[in-house]
Design a protein around this motif. Structure first.
Motif, PDB file in Angstrom:
ATOM      1  N   LYS A   1       6.800  25.856 -18.807  1.00 36.89           N
ATOM      2  CA  LYS A   1       7.297  26.718 -19.877  1.00 36.89           C
ATOM      3  C   LYS A   1       6.612  28.082 -19.794  1.00 36.89           C
ATOM      4  N   PRO A   2       7.157  29.110 -20.466  1.00 34.05           N
ATOM      5  CA  PRO A   2       6.540  30.438 -20.412  1.00 34.05           C
ATOM      6  C   PRO A   2       5.063  30.436 -20.802  1.00 34.05           C
ATOM      7  N   GLU A   3       4.696  29.658 -21.817  1.00 29.53           N
ATOM      8  CA  GLU A   3       3.277  29.649 -22.211  1.00 29.53           C
ATOM      9  C   GLU A   3       2.383  29.036 -21.129  1.00 29.53           C
ATOM     10  N   ASP A   4       2.920  28.108 -20.339  1.00 30.21           N
ATOM     11  CA  ASP A   4       2.161  27.538 -19.215  1.00 30.21           C
ATOM     12  C   ASP A   4       1.926  28.609 -18.158  1.00 30.21           C
ATOM     13  N   LEU A   5       2.965  29.381 -17.892  1.00 21.20           N
ATOM     14  CA  LEU A   5       2.863  30.455 -16.908  1.00 21.20           C
ATOM     15  C   LEU A   5       1.814  31.472 -17.342  1.00 21.20           C
ATOM     16  N   GLU A   6       1.852  31.866 -18.613  1.00 24.13           N
ATOM     17  CA  GLU A   6       0.874  32.822 -19.135  1.00 24.13           C
ATOM     18  C   GLU A   6      -0.548  32.272 -19.025  1.00 24.13           C
ATOM     19  N   LEU A   7      -0.729  31.007 -19.376  1.00 21.23           N
ATOM     20  CA  LEU A   7      -2.052  30.388 -19.281  1.00 21.23           C
ATOM     21  C   LEU A   7      -2.530  30.367 -17.837  1.00 21.23           C
ATOM     22  N   ALA A   8      -1.651  30.010 -16.914  1.00 20.87           N
ATOM     23  CA  ALA A   8      -2.032  29.961 -15.504  1.00 20.87           C
ATOM     24  C   ALA A   8      -2.449  31.340 -15.005  1.00 20.87           C
ATOM     25  N   LEU A   9      -1.686  32.353 -15.371  1.00 23.29           N
ATOM     26  CA  LEU A   9      -2.029  33.712 -14.948  1.00 23.29           C
ATOM     27  C   LEU A   9      -3.347  34.167 -15.559  1.00 23.29           C
ATOM     28  N   LYS A  10      -3.544  33.896 -16.855  1.00 23.95           N
ATOM     29  CA  LYS A  10      -4.798  34.277 -17.527  1.00 23.95           C
ATOM     30  C   LYS A  10      -5.988  33.506 -16.963  1.00 23.95           C
ATOM     31  N   SER A  11      -5.728  32.320 -16.444  1.00 27.88           N
ATOM     32  CA  SER A  11      -6.802  31.489 -15.900  1.00 27.88           C
ATOM     33  C   SER A  11      -7.123  31.822 -14.448  1.00 27.88           C
ATOM     34  N   GLY A  12      -6.415  32.790 -13.884  1.00 20.44           N
ATOM     35  CA  GLY A  12      -6.729  33.251 -12.539  1.00 20.44           C
ATOM     36  C   GLY A  12      -5.886  32.694 -11.419  1.00 20.44           C
ATOM     37  N   ALA A  13      -4.679  32.286 -11.697  1.00 21.04           N
ATOM     38  CA  ALA A  13      -3.801  31.737 -10.661  1.00 21.04           C
ATOM     39  C   ALA A  13      -3.245  32.868  -9.807  1.00 21.04           C
ATOM     40  N   THR A  14      -4.061  33.338  -8.871  1.00 20.30           N
ATOM     41  CA  THR A  14      -3.654  34.463  -8.031  1.00 20.30           C
ATOM     42  C   THR A  14      -2.512  34.111  -7.086  1.00 20.30           C
ATOM     43  N   SER A  15      -2.348  32.836  -6.774  1.00 17.04           N
ATOM     44  CA  SER A  15      -1.291  32.430  -5.849  1.00 17.04           C
ATOM     45  C   SER A  15       0.105  32.692  -6.409  1.00 17.04           C
ATOM     46  N   ILE A  16       0.224  32.856  -7.730  1.00 13.08           N
ATOM     47  CA  ILE A  16       1.541  33.080  -8.314  1.00 13.08           C
ATOM     48  C   ILE A  16       1.701  34.482  -8.894  1.00 13.08           C
ATOM     49  N   ALA A  17       0.684  35.305  -8.828  1.00  9.20           N
ATOM     50  CA  ALA A  17       0.757  36.626  -9.444  1.00  9.20           C
ATOM     51  C   ALA A  17       1.752  37.545  -8.735  1.00  9.20           C
ATOM     52  N   CYS A  18       1.804  37.513  -7.423  1.00  7.85           N
ATOM     53  CA  CYS A  18       2.691  38.411  -6.687  1.00  7.85           C
ATOM     54  C   CYS A  18       4.157  38.008  -6.719  1.00  7.85           C
ATOM     55  N   PRO A  19       4.506  36.696  -6.645  1.00 11.24           N
ATOM     56  CA  PRO A  19       5.912  36.344  -6.614  1.00 11.24           C
ATOM     57  C   PRO A  19       6.688  36.691  -7.876  1.00 11.24           C
ATOM     58  N   ILE A  20       6.027  36.921  -9.006  1.00  5.73           N
ATOM     59  CA  ILE A  20       6.788  37.121 -10.245  1.00  5.73           C
ATOM     60  C   ILE A  20       6.696  38.529 -10.783  1.00  5.73           C
TER      61      ILE A  20
ATOM     62  N   ASP B   1       3.671  22.068  -9.042  1.00 10.17           N
ATOM     63  CA  ASP B   1       3.554  23.200  -9.970  1.00 10.17           C
ATOM     64  C   ASP B   1       2.158  23.316 -10.565  1.00 10.17           C
ATOM     65  N   LEU B   2       1.156  23.206  -9.700  1.00  5.12           N
ATOM     66  CA  LEU B   2      -0.250  23.257 -10.119  1.00  5.12           C
ATOM     67  C   LEU B   2      -0.927  24.476  -9.485  1.00  5.12           C
ATOM     68  N   PRO B   3      -0.726  25.672 -10.030  1.00  3.48           N
ATOM     69  CA  PRO B   3      -1.192  26.897  -9.382  1.00  3.48           C
ATOM     70  C   PRO B   3      -2.712  27.098  -9.391  1.00  3.48           C
ATOM     71  N   LEU B   4      -3.440  26.291 -10.141  1.00  2.00           N
ATOM     72  CA  LEU B   4      -4.904  26.415 -10.168  1.00  2.00           C
ATOM     73  C   LEU B   4      -5.587  25.273  -9.411  1.00  2.00           C
ATOM     74  N   LEU B   5      -4.810  24.425  -8.765  1.00  2.00           N
ATOM     75  CA  LEU B   5      -5.373  23.279  -8.051  1.00  2.00           C
ATOM     76  C   LEU B   5      -6.390  23.734  -7.019  1.00  2.00           C
ATOM     77  N   ASP B   6      -7.442  22.955  -6.900  1.00  2.00           N
ATOM     78  CA  ASP B   6      -8.503  23.219  -5.944  1.00  2.00           C
ATOM     79  C   ASP B   6      -8.725  21.944  -5.126  1.00  2.00           C
ATOM     80  N   ALA B   7      -9.034  22.111  -3.860  1.00  2.00           N
ATOM     81  CA  ALA B   7      -9.255  20.956  -2.979  1.00  2.00           C
ATOM     82  C   ALA B   7     -10.351  20.032  -3.511  1.00  2.00           C
ATOM     83  N   ASN B   8     -11.369  20.591  -4.160  1.00  2.00           N
ATOM     84  CA  ASN B   8     -12.440  19.756  -4.723  1.00  2.00           C
ATOM     85  C   ASN B   8     -11.917  18.839  -5.823  1.00  2.00           C
ATOM     86  N   GLU B   9     -10.937  19.306  -6.577  1.00  2.00           N
ATOM     87  CA  GLU B   9     -10.334  18.469  -7.618  1.00  2.00           C
ATOM     88  C   GLU B   9      -9.515  17.340  -6.994  1.00  2.00           C
TER      89      GLU B   9
END
Length: 190
Positions: free
Chosen positions: A171-190, A95-103
């Motif tokens: 939690k909902p606030e995690d989802l909002e933070l992920a979306l605001k932080s640019g988690a494009t991988s989860i923007a379409c499914p929801i 459940d890490l929608p902002l994960l990057d291979a460099n990290e």
């Protein structure tokens, strides 16, 4: 040097992300879980140090490029204790929608240097990823308050703090933070 083996625990076949029920329907939560898992798998595939990717789940996941480890439902830590061993093992949550291979690479480099690396969640209470150069008979301590337990069990472990490793969606606030932080991988499914 052998490549790292990554294990992604994923509770397929059970209702998941129930704390998001007020925000998302069951089908939206399922799509979200799948989108985040696919994102994590893609980032692991892009990390040159990761040789194999396993999904630990009660039901066969069918994600391309992964192998299935059957979860026998004896609890995450016991399940992981059964499959850890050998060399270079990474346990990373799906459940890490902002994960990057460099990290991922940064986490693995630190684990190679000192033997283990821990990536805490943004509240520094949970553990989102744990890399062990030589897991041996190590029994992980995932669950509530896992970061402190892992630090106690692995006092010399490197602590790797990176946004993509910190922001998990529970939690909902995690989802909002992920979306605001640019988690494009989860923007379409929801």
């Amino acid at each position: 040097m052998t490549g790292w083996r990554a294990i992604i625990p994923l509770n397929l076949g059970r209702e998941r992300k129930t704390r998001l029920a007020g925000r998302l329907s069951p089908s939206e939560r399922e799509r979200l879980v799948e989108a985040m898992a696919l994102h994590v798998i893609d980032q692991l595939r892009s990390a040159g140090s990761v040789a194999e990717i396993y999904v630990l789940s009660p039901a066969e996941p069918g994600f391309p490029g992964t192998q299935w480890l059957k979860d026998t439902r004896c609890g995450l830590n016991q399940e992981l204790a059964h499959v850890l061993g050998g060399e270079r093992m990474l346990v990373i949550h799906a459940d890490l929608p902002l994960l990057d291979a460099n990290e991922v690479e940064a986490l693995l480099r630190e684990a190679d240097k000192v033997g283990a690396a821990i990536a805490p969640d943004r509240a520094t209470t949970g553990t989102n990823a744990l890399a062990l150069r030589d897991p041996g008979a190590f029994i992980p301590a995932f669950g509530e308050g896992s970061f402190a337990r892992h630090r106690t069990l692995l006092p010399d472990a490197a602590i790797v703090v990176r946004p993509g490793l910190q922001i998990d969606v529970d939690k909902p606030e995690d989802l909002e933070l992920a979306l605001k932080s640019g988690a494009t991988s989860i923007a379409c499914p929801i």
